[in-house]
Design an enzyme around this catalytic site. Sequence first.
Site, short mmCIF file in Angstrom:
data_model
loop_
_atom_site.label_atom_id
_atom_site.label_comp_id
_atom_site.label_asym_id
_atom_site.label_seq_id
_atom_site.Cartn_x
_atom_site.Cartn_y
_atom_site.Cartn_z
CG HIS A 156 -6.16 2.25 0.18
ND1 HIS A 156 -4.99 2.77 -0.35
CD2 HIS A 156 -5.78 1.18 0.94
CE1 HIS A 156 -3.97 2.04 0.07
NE2 HIS A 156 -4.42 1.06 0.84
CB CYS A 211 -0.95 -0.01 1.18
SG CYS A 211 -2.11 -1.39 1.12
#
Lengths: 480, 402
Positions: free
Chosen positions: B340, B85
């Site tokens: 995200h 991420c």
Amino acid sequence: MPGLIAYGAHVPYHRLARADVAATLGTPAGKGTRAVAGYDEDTTSMAVEAARTALARDCLRPRVGQLFLATAAPAYLDKTNATAVHAALRLDEHVLALDMAGSVRSGLGALVTAARSAVPTLAVLSDLRTGLPGGTDEIAGGDGAAAFVFGGHRNGAPVLAELLAHDTVSDEILERWRLPGASASRVWEERFAEEIYVSLADKALSAALDQAGLKREAIDHLVVSGLHTRACAAVRRAAGTRPEAVTPDLTAAIGNAGTAQPGLLLADVLDRAAPGETIALVVLGDGAGALLLRTTDALPAHRSARPVAAQIAAGSAPMPYATYLSWRGMLDREPPRRPDPEPPYAPPAHRRTAWKYGFVASRCEKCGTRHLPPDRVCTSCRSVDAMADEPMEHVLGTVATFTVDRLALTPSPPMLVVVVDYDGGGRFRCQLTDATEADAAIGARIEMTFRRTVTAAGVHNYFWKARPVRAGGETEETHG
Amino acid sequence: MSSHGIRDRVAIVGMGCTPFGEHWTRSADDLLVDAVGDAVTSAGITIDDIDAFWFGTQASGVSGLALSRTLHLPNKPVTRVENMCATGSEALRNACYAVASGAYDVAMAVGVEKLKDSGMSGLSGTAIPGAGDDSRGEITAPANFSLLAPAYAAKYGLSDEEMKDVITRIAWKNHVNGARNPRAQFRKEVPLERIRSAPVIAGMLGVFDCSGVSDGSAAAIVVRAEDAYQYTDRPIFVKALSFVAGPADGLLDPEYDFTTFPEVVASAEEAYRQAGITDPRAELALAEVHDCFTPTELVLMEDLGFSGRGQAWKDVAGGSFDLDGSLPVNPDGGLKAFGHPIGASGLRMMFEAWLQLRGEAPPERTVSTLAEGRSLALTHNLGGGPGECVSFVSVVGSELAH
């Protein structure tokens, strides 16, 4: 005199109330409960659990010379299932591991073969009984496993029960059968086989008694096992033993575990028999067999650490029938919107057999840090290749933190996950099984259990999970 | 051996960021073309003026070709990077170092991810490829981060209800901020009670405690600090870039207590050293942090030095990190409300710093700390989970040190 040197049983934690089956299907209510293998159990994993209990004394494992896994519900065909049991038990690679799979009678076969063998032999009987919804086999059936090691005095382990005699009678009889792949057995009209079985049982028992030079009155515990309920009752009535010697079966509480039933019943008798008592085990199915055993003074000190009665008592509150059906693949539920689970890849699984099946961690020889899974580089002192094997299957632990994963793909949502800190060091994150959400709590005590985590792309994935340590159900360790 | 920061040696002179969300009609390629186009436009250059590219994506393309093919770049160096991420931040870090080294005059960092096309709930492409032997106890991302909540509550004596209140307030705050952001995936304020009573996903976490699964892309153009004003009147200067990949021992070592990310502490300390920051809570104008799940943001407040140990839950409850608090955190809505898309998130965070420090954020979410004379922003981006993660911290500012 050869004889039994160890035994253990596994009764799954879960129960199904027969009344719930009736309530769901609108059929007449049955009484009692049956044992249900968890969604993460099969005959292989249950066999491991029973054998772990039988082999709890460390001194026994190196003595086992061969292993037979008997089951009518093998997890695989072609591929040997006993090798997974062998791997989970960390037996020596020269130990022969073989399946006796397909027929319920293989349970008797494994016991007799073990008893006759020249080398100490582990016979594991495991079965998972299904039937069509509402049918007799589903309601009367049960799941479970039992394990026995037969060996001799010269191997250093005390004999718990001497084998006095045994006999088997074989008979080709179309009484119960199932085509490969079918989910339920078919049976002939039961009156047909009843008379035949009474006769066959008498032949086997008489022959064994003659060999041993015993009268029927000498039998202290008569155990009769078989899937033909009426025939078993008739054999008990006709056996000619003292009435108090007739051992009740356990079917009211856990059902009839087929291949494993003679094992579970024998283990239950061994859990409570006094020294010097005679046990007659009569098994029906495609003939009959009889084993005569006499308990020794060594039995009280070496009984199974997980008695059958205690496992029965520690069972769960009855599960919903719908849950049972979905676990057994008879009720296809909508899965979460997640990727399909990965099957195990053969090469890494093979490279890591000691970890994946044996739960063998490593401990740094320089600084003592334990690593789960085993590492080559120490996380603490970063020494390289200075690790010693550290079997972890019997080590208890404490929950450091936990979660309930409601998104994860599992046959029994939600997935309970715990981070376990083991007594003596080391940490591992794994699933918690045989548990409710209330069992997932910081500080909870856990023990490890061997399970089938998932079946993906036609491959069973076996690995270890944590389960709550429960009073009466925990594995007491006896090293030495 | 030591690290040498590149404080004030490079500047960001152009940025682009697509709206994040469910882009059913657009591909990953479409999204990155848009983000790249906006970035070059804002810098007043063309794509041909860029000397080298760092392209970040976790699962929406492999190799430099995933970018060069899309843009039909004429034989330019393109490096694909991936660090879970933190992928977008990693692309930016590499582009900055490439310029600082003197190897290139103009570099671009691009991040993109297309998650919604998978049809899966949650992040489906983030599992670490393993042996497939199930021996790592694979769990979903929300479950992984939910491990923080009971540990934090137990350590600091919060009841389950108090803990739920704290994380609920974090989600509420980020939705308030996202509601003021036209690029955010979720642009509605959500009442506290609705957040609190939402269906539970994992542990204590409800659906509103989880970041948005979305599609999006963001891009940044990096040049030498001394060249920055050739491109824009309001460049932002890179003060610190810090990145660590942890030893991943938290799931091995009983000493780790699931109330902190040691990797974040380490990367923050390094970033503050590079930037010369001693009191981040007072010196920063804003922080964009990796609030993948609400307990993550709570723990980050302590790991980044914004709150004392065991104090963040009180600061959260007191509104310290609200838009009008003493240190606004995630004024753009964060991963929670902005969404995200893995490879783009790190650059999206930088985009908010870019807007705020340049005075281009909409008035309704402009942080008041800027008016107090603060000129620094922090971005924090992590990948992995509690016990084993990678962590990135940057500090950027609108002024050059004298």
